[in-house]
Design an enzyme around this catalytic site. Structure first.
Site: not given
Ligand SMILES: NC(=O)c1ccc[n+]([C@@H]2O[C@H](COP(=O)([O-])OP(=O)(O)OC[C@H]3O[C@@H](n4cnc5c(N)ncnc54)[C@H](OP(=O)(O)O)[C@@H]3O)[C@@H](O)[C@H]2O)c1
Length: 332
Positions: A85, A114, A141, A143, A196, A199, A210, A214, A306
Site C-alpha cells: 500500500t 515505508k 530500501v 527496490g 516518469g 511523481e 523518503d 529509508k 521499479g
Molecule cells: N513503485 C516502486 O518502484 C516502489 C519501490 C519500492 C517501494 N515502493 C513502495 O511500495 C508501495 C506501493 O508502491 P506502488 O508504486 O505500487 O504504489 P501504487 O501503484 O499507488 O499502489 C498502491 C496500491 O495500494 C492500494 N491501496 C491504497 N489504499 C489502500 C487501502 N486503504 N487498502 C488496501 N489497498 C489500498 C491501491 O489500490 P487502488 O488500486 O484501488 O488505488 C494500489 O493498488 C509504496 O509504499 C511505495 O513506497 C514502491
C-alpha cells in the site's frame, strides 16, 4: 505498480517457485483501496491481474467481495500478508492497520511500504516478536537490491560504524541532470516528471523525507538503533542552486542527497562527494556504503525502484520466511 508486478511474476513463475523454493503460494485474498476479494481455495493471479488492469477488484466474479478493510484479515485462513500500500508518513496508514492486524491474527508479514515502519519500527518489531511472527521489508530500501541483507552481512563478525547512501533515485536524477546540463532545479524536476522518474507530487522525494524513512529503517535493522522518523534531521534539495552544483563540479565534486546513520547522528542532507566516490552515481541509481571497523567500506549500487524489481524483493522475503518456517517445523 508493485502489487501488479508481483501478480505478473506469480502468474508466470508459479511452478518454478514451487520447484526451486517449495513456495507453493495460494492467493486466498487480494485487496485494493475499494475492498477485498477472498477465496479459500485460491484465486488465479493472472485472472486477478486482468480484472485489476480493467478497473477495480469488485469486477472479480471469482470469490467473495468485502469492503471490510482490514477486518477481512481476521476471517482468513492465511499464513502471510504482503503489504504494497502507499507510503504515508503522517500516520502510516493504511499500512499500519494492515500490518498490525495481520500480526495480531498470527500472520507473517512482508511489506514494501515505508511509512508505518519509519514511524513505528521499534513497536512493530516488538509486537511481531511477541506474537512469534516474522516481519520482513527488504523492498522498502533499494527496490530490488538486497540492501538490508547486504548491510547485515557486512556487519557479521565485524562492527558497522556508519551507513551512508544515495537512497532516492528521483533526487539523484534531478541532481545529476543539473550537473550534466546546467538545468535549474525546477527544470530538472520538470524533466524527471515528464520521464516518469518523479511523481506529480514530488514532495516526499525532494524534501528528503523518503530518504529519511529509508535511513530510519536501515538504522534500526542493520545498526540496531531504536529510532523513528522524528529522530532524523532532514533537509532536501529544493534550495540547491545551479551555481552550487557547477562550483562543486569544477572542484571535482558532485552534490548528492545523502542519508547518514552512525553512532552520533541520523541525518539526510545534500552533501558533496568526490566524483570518483562510489556514491557519486548518476541518473536514478542508488548507492549505499556500509563502513565496518575491520573489513572497511562496502558499497552496493543499482536501480533503487521499479515494479518488477521491488516485487522480486517481496519474493526474496517470502523465500526467507518459508525457509525459517520449514527450519522451525523440522526442529519440533
Ligand atoms: N513503485 C516502486 O518502484 C516502489 C519501490 C519500492 C517501494 N515502493 C513502495 O511500495 C508501495 C506501493 O508502491 P506502488 O508504486 O505500487 O504504489 P501504487 O501503484 O499507488 O499502489 C498502491 C496500491 O495500494 C492500494 N491501496 C491504497 N489504499 C489502500 C487501502 N486503504 N487498502 C488496501 N489497498 C489500498 C491501491 O489500490 P487502488 O488500486 O484501488 O488505488 C494500489 O493498488 C509504496 O509504499 C511505495 O513506497 C514502491
Amino acid at each position: 505498480v508493485v502489487g501488479q508486478s508481483l501478480l505478473q511474476i506469480l502468474s508466470e513463475r508459479y511452478e518454478e517457485l514451487r520447484a526451486r523454493y517449495g513456495l507453493g503460494l495460494r492467493l486466498v485474498a487480494v485487496a485494493d483501496s475499494t475492498g477485498a476479494v477472498t477465496k479459500a481455495s485460491g484465486l488465479n493471479p493472472a485472472q486477478v491481474l486482468q480484472v485489476k488492469k480493467g478497473g477495480g477488484l469488485k469486477g472479480l466474479k471469482d470469490g467473495n467481495y468485502t469492503d471490510d478493510l482490514p477486518g477481512f484479515l481476521g476471517e482468513l485462513e492465511a499464513d502471510i500478508l504482503i503489504d504494497a500500500t502507499p507510503t504515508n508518513i503522517v500516520d502510516g496508514e493504511p499500512s499500519y492497520s494492515f500490518i498490525r492486524s495481520a500480526i495480531l491474527h498470527g500472520l507473517d508479514v512482508v511489506t514494501v511500504s515505508k511509512g508505518a515502519l519509519a514511524l513505528y519500527f521499534p513497536a512493530l518489531k516488538e509486537l511481531a516478536a511477541h506474537r512469534g511472527v516474522v516481519l520482513r521489508f527488504s523492498g522498502t530500501v533499494g527496490g530490488g537490491m538486497p540492501v538490508i541483507e547486504f548491510g547485515k552481512e557486512c556487519g557479521r563478525a565485524d562492527r558497522l560504524e556508519k551507513i551512508i547512501g544515495v537512497l532516492n533515485g528521483t533526487t539523484n536524477y534531478i541532481l545529476s541532470r543539473m550537473e550534466e546540463t546546467g538545468q535549474t532545479f525546477r527544470e530538472a524536476l520538470g524533466e524527471a516528471q515528464r520521464l516518469g522518474y518523479a511523481e506529480r507530487d514530488p514532495t516526499l522525494d525532494i524534501s528528503g523525507l523518503d530518504t529519511a524513512c529509508k535511513i530510519t529503517i536501515l538504522a534500526n535493522e542493520v545498526l540496531g538503533k531504536g529510532a523513528t522518523l522524528s529522530d532524523v534531521k532532514v533537509s532536501g534539495i529544493e534550495e540547491i542552486g545551479v551555481d552550487e552544483v557547477r562550483t562543486a563540479r569544477e572542484r571535482g565534486l558532485a552534490v548528492r542527497l545523502l542519508g547518514v546513520a552512525d553512532g552520533r547522528r541520523l541525518e539526510v542532507s545534500p552533501q558533496t562527494v568526490g566524483e570518483r566516490d562510489p556514491l557519486a552515481v548518476k541518473g536514478a541509481l542508488n548507492a549505499i556504503t556500509f563502513k565496518a571497523t575491520h573489513s572497511g567500506s562496502h558499497t552496493i549500487t543499482g536501480k533503487g525502484a521499479g515494479g518488477p524489481e521491488t516485487a522480486t524483493s517481496i519474493l526474496r522475503d517470502l523465500v526467507a520466511v518459508k525457509k525459517m518456517r520449514v527450519a522451525e517445523a523440522s526442529n519440533i
